[in-house]
Design an enzyme around this catalytic site. Sequence first.
Site, PDB file in Angstrom:
ATOM      1  N   GLY A 272       6.791  63.820  61.741  1.00 54.96           N
ATOM      2  CA  GLY A 272       5.535  63.135  62.058  1.00 54.96           C
ATOM      3  C   GLY A 272       5.117  63.191  63.512  1.00 54.96           C
ATOM      4  O   GLY A 272       4.677  62.190  64.065  1.00 54.96           O
TER       5      GLY A 272
ATOM      6  N   HIS B 291       9.167  56.987  74.974  1.00 51.90           N
ATOM      7  CA  HIS B 291       7.896  56.540  75.557  1.00 51.90           C
ATOM      8  C   HIS B 291       7.832  55.029  75.730  1.00 51.90           C
ATOM      9  O   HIS B 291       6.749  54.466  75.843  1.00 51.90           O
ATOM     10  CB  HIS B 291       6.723  57.041  74.706  1.00 51.90           C
ATOM     11  CG  HIS B 291       6.564  58.541  74.747  1.00 51.90           C
ATOM     12  ND1 HIS B 291       5.785  59.248  73.866  1.00 51.90           N
ATOM     13  CD2 HIS B 291       7.093  59.461  75.600  1.00 51.90           C
ATOM     14  CE1 HIS B 291       5.842  60.547  74.156  1.00 51.90           C
ATOM     15  NE2 HIS B 291       6.636  60.699  75.197  1.00 51.90           N
TER      16      HIS B 291
ATOM     17  N   CYS C  50       4.429  37.837  86.975  1.00 51.77           N
ATOM     18  CA  CYS C  50       5.888  37.895  87.127  1.00 51.77           C
ATOM     19  C   CYS C  50       6.348  36.624  87.847  1.00 51.77           C
ATOM     20  O   CYS C  50       5.831  36.306  88.918  1.00 51.77           O
ATOM     21  CB  CYS C  50       6.228  39.127  87.957  1.00 51.77           C
ATOM     22  SG  CYS C  50       7.948  39.225  88.476  1.00 51.77           S
TER      23      CYS C  50
END
Length: 257
Positions: free
Chosen positions: A203, A130, A163
């Site tokens: 978990g 992720h 950026c």
Amino acid sequence: MSDLLDCRQGLPALPPALRERLGDADEVLVLTGAGVSAESGIATFRAALSGLWARFDPAQLATAEAFREDPARVWSWYEWRRAQVLRAEPNPAHRALADWAERPGRLHLVTQNVDDLHERAGSRRVIHLHGSLHAPRCFDCARPLDTPPLPDAEEQLVAPPRCPACGGLARPGVVWFGESLPEDALATAWALAERCDLCLVVGTSGLVQPAASLPEVARQQGATIVRIDPQPAADFSGDWQLLGVAGVILPALLEQL
Ligand code: OAD
């Protein structure tokens, strides 16, 4: 049906069958979720009161639409989380997994977490499904960007930096709802699930796909699946559930191997 082992008062002597499977595994895949960082003081997502998704609305914070609508709100929320992680320390669960990798055989660590506590405990080549709080990139051109210094006041609303290449806004390097997982990470994790002989699931509520399918992929190939979590999962189709906190169970397991 899985066997339940109550470890809330500490790890009991392991049933010989479990001990043998754990000790003999050559190729171990560990899938971790927010629970592995809970004992470092990092909130999980779905705990009824303290979970992040009980206190914050993911639709306002964890989607590209939310970022377009209010970049400062989204950026600041992730910077607040990054600050918490930077203050936190790896706990005995992170350290036990790093030590486990030093045993004979191979251990591969796949995490859904966006913190860097596995790495700071000494784990190498951690696969982040992720993304990471520490790897911002340009929202427009996807160029990796440096993490900026954190604001002095933690709750302060700050605009994301720009950026330097295209002037686009920096976005957190995490996977938002509706986005695909990083292709390489997912392909590697899938291949590991297909060939491991032991899969430890630590978990995680197992509610978010495709990460939640990895233990099932491993099980279908004949791997032993062991879940470590204080909450039993009624729909768990693996072999063992060790009920208790990862920071107690993992170091004790390692000692018994
Ligand atoms: P959840 O919050 O859904 O689940 C955390 C799990 O950890 C629960 O099963 C808890 O019982 C367990 N737990 C709590 N304390 C623990 C401890 N000390 N030791 C072991 N287990 C403990 O978090 P995840 O499953 O990680 O996605 O959530 C999956 C994804 O949903 C996250 O990666 C995030 C979220 O939306 C993205 O950010 C893309």
